[in-house]
Design an enzyme around this catalytic site. Structure first.
Site, PDB file in Angstrom:
ATOM      1  N   PRO A   1      -6.225   6.050  -2.529  1.00 42.92           N
ATOM      2  CA  PRO A   1      -5.669   5.501  -1.283  1.00 42.92           C
ATOM      3  C   PRO A   1      -5.957   4.016  -1.125  1.00 42.92           C
ATOM      4  CG  PRO A   1      -7.706   6.696  -0.851  1.00 42.92           C
ATOM      5  CD  PRO A   1      -7.403   6.900  -2.305  1.00 42.92           C
TER       6      PRO A   1
ATOM      7  N   CYS B   1      10.098 -22.934   6.512  1.00 40.78           N
ATOM      8  CA  CYS B   1      11.474 -23.419   6.447  1.00 40.78           C
ATOM      9  C   CYS B   1      12.324 -22.500   5.603  1.00 40.78           C
ATOM     10  CB  CYS B   1      11.500 -24.844   5.927  1.00 40.78           C
ATOM     11  SG  CYS B   1      10.882 -25.943   7.194  1.00 40.78           S
TER      12      CYS B   1
ATOM     13  N   GLY C   1      -0.160   7.104  -1.690  1.00 40.35           N
ATOM     14  CA  GLY C   1       1.090   7.213  -0.958  1.00 40.35           C
ATOM     15  C   GLY C   1       0.841   7.784   0.416  1.00 40.35           C
TER      16      GLY C   1
HETATM   17  C1  LIG Z   1      -0.695   0.513  -5.006  1.00 39.84           C
HETATM   18  C2  LIG Z   1      -1.310   1.664  -5.686  1.00 39.84           C
HETATM   19  C3  LIG Z   1      -2.041   2.602  -4.944  1.00 39.84           C
HETATM   20  C4  LIG Z   1      -2.207   2.516  -3.449  1.00 39.84           C
HETATM   21  O1  LIG Z   1      -1.059   2.771  -2.726  1.00 39.84           O
HETATM   22  P1  LIG Z   1      -1.144   2.819  -1.119  1.00 39.84           P
HETATM   23  O2  LIG Z   1       0.224   3.105  -0.684  1.00 39.84           O
HETATM   24  O3  LIG Z   1      -1.665   1.517  -0.639  1.00 39.84           O
HETATM   25  O4  LIG Z   1      -2.102   3.901  -0.750  1.00 39.84           O
HETATM   26  C5  LIG Z   1      -2.627   3.639  -5.637  1.00 39.84           C
HETATM   27  N1  LIG Z   1      -2.522   3.752  -6.982  1.00 39.84           N
HETATM   28  C6  LIG Z   1      -1.829   2.869  -7.727  1.00 39.84           C
HETATM   29  C7  LIG Z   1      -1.773   3.034  -9.191  1.00 39.84           C
HETATM   30  C8  LIG Z   1      -1.199   1.793  -7.098  1.00 39.84           C
HETATM   31  O5  LIG Z   1      -0.510   0.922  -7.836  1.00 39.84           O
END
Ligand SMILES: *Cc1c(COP(=O)(O)O)cnc(C)c1O
Length: 404
Positions: free
Chosen positions: A264, A332, A222
């Site tokens: 990440p 389209c 996140g």
């Molecule tokens: C998508 C996801 C992430 C990565 O999220 P980002 O916002 O791209 O850093 C990490 N862990 C899990 C389990 C995810 O599904």
């Protein structure tokens, strides 16, 4: 100094490989990885690249060389990771709503298994008992993230096992002797406020007291990166300090040493990516001036799917007078990349670049409208390498079976 590709380099790539084209900058990926390592150096931290953001095999190999482990959400991502040279123990398998066979396939490949529902937890316990370690994905019920579609920890989310089901988890663990080595949470994407992570960590520490064999807590991801010029990114240095303090306090109180894991995706690859398109048409209507480019949501869907903002620049007329444009695709269907953007005057044939195109760009592309998927290029040590050929017409028919 932050690593960046120059307009000159991008134009040269567009000329050599054609457009639309995704370009990734290896050194920028390494820089982001090193920022995380530095921020968490006081903790026993491991970083698993969430490869669903961008799975080109060269990107996986590069992240392995840079030092990352790998987070995978499907068995095929696990197989790609192994092919890229990751050891099974460097891979964490975090699927959701998959069947038991897919979980078992991960187990048979020897990777870390992260279980996200009670049903699979129980089946896994019954089948394997204490013989294979598992991590449990929890839903901490925290609402966070840039957009509802990318928020995963709230009460209505399908992800994880509710923390309120702790007693049920404990019953399964006790009766099947499950060897629980990790607890996981992932509250969503684009979380700027470090307190959201710390709040989640408090919940995880509470839960951790119930699992004697725990070795790590995984806070998912996140981490936010700036998409607009004035936007902040998650302050990983501050988070690193706070996380180190929290783990030290937990260790002092309980005598348990735990590792901290992160996953990440965006943080590692978003800013490394550039998506170059060509302006096909300038169309003046009564209300606006459209730039119609040789791409659409079949190549970059984030603006339409998540209302996300991607900075755009006209790199082949960067001194032109600024005008207001609406940038649209050639699909389209209404596929607007950006409304009311100030761009240096766009002429038909100019190259426009979308920034922050490394994460969830190519990866979410499709052949909608029977258009071809773009090429991918990796720039490393100043050299541009083609790492995926542009689709050709035959690709559209490849798996079709003609019966008429
Ligand atoms: C998508 C996801 C992430 C990565 O999220 P980002 O916002 O791209 O850093 C990490 N862990 C899990 C389990 C995810 O599904």
């Amino acid at each position: 100094m932050s690593q960046q590709l120059s307009n000159k380099q991008l134009i040269a790539i567009a000329e050599e490989f054609g457009t639309p084209v995704y370009v990734y900058h290896a050194e920028k990926i390494a820089e982001q990885y090193q920022k995380l390592e530095k921020a968490f150096k006081k903790s026993d931290a491991k970083f698993f690249y969430a490869c669903k953001a961008l799975t080109n095999i060269n990107i996986l190999k590069w992240l392995r060389q840079v030092g990352a482990s790998l987070d995978c959400v499907s068995i095929n991502e696990v197989k790609l990771g192994l092919k890229a040279g990751f050891e099974p123990k460097q891979i964490l398998f975090t699927p959701n709503c998959v069947d038991f066979e897919e979980i078992e396939a991960g187990k048979n490949l020897g990777v870390h298994i992260n279980i996200d529902n009670i049903s699979i937890l129980e089946q896994f316990g019954n089948r394997y008992g204490s013989t294979y370690p598992v991590c449990i994905r929890l839903n901490p019920h925290i609402m966070a993230g840039g957009n509802y579609k990318i928020s995963t920890g709230h009460v209505d989310s399908k992800f994880g096992i509710s923390i309120h089901q702790l007693r049920h988890i404990e019953r399964i663990v006790k009766s099947t002797k499950l060897h629980v080595t990790g607890l996981h949470m992932h509250t969503g994407s684009e979380i700027k406020d470090v307190n959201v992570f710390l709040q989640g960590l408090e919940v995880m520490f509470e839960m951790a007291r119930h699992f004697d064999e725990l070795e790590f807590i995984d806070l998912g991801s996140g981490f936010k990166v700036p998409y607009q010029a004035d936007e902040a990114e998650t302050d990983v240095d501050q988070l690193g300090e706070k996380v180190a303090e929290a783990f030290a306090a937990f260790e002092k109180e309980t005598g348990k040493h735990l590792q901290i894991w992160f996953e990440p995706g965006k943080y590692l690859v978003s800013e490394s990516g550039y998506f170059i398109v060509k302006a096909n048409i300038i169309k003046q209507t009564t209300a606006t001036v459209f730039v119609g480019v040789n791409s659409g949501f079949n190549h970059l869907i984030r603006p339409m799917f998540y209302d996300s903002y991607h900075r755009i620049e006209n790199i082949s007329n960067s001194k032109g007078a600024e005008r207001i444009y609406t940038v649209v695709g050639n699909i389209c269907e209404t596929d607007t990349f950006a409304w009311d953007r100030k761009l240096n005057e766009v002429r038909e044939g100019d190259y426009l670049v979308f920034y922050n195109a490394g994460a969830y760009g190519f990866e979410m592309s499709s052949n909608f409208n029977s258009r071809l998927k773009p090429a991918e290029v990796l720039v490393k040590d100043g050299q541009a390498h083609l790492i995926r050929s542009r689709d050709v017409f035959e690709d559209l028919l490849r798996n079709q079976v003609e019966v008429l």
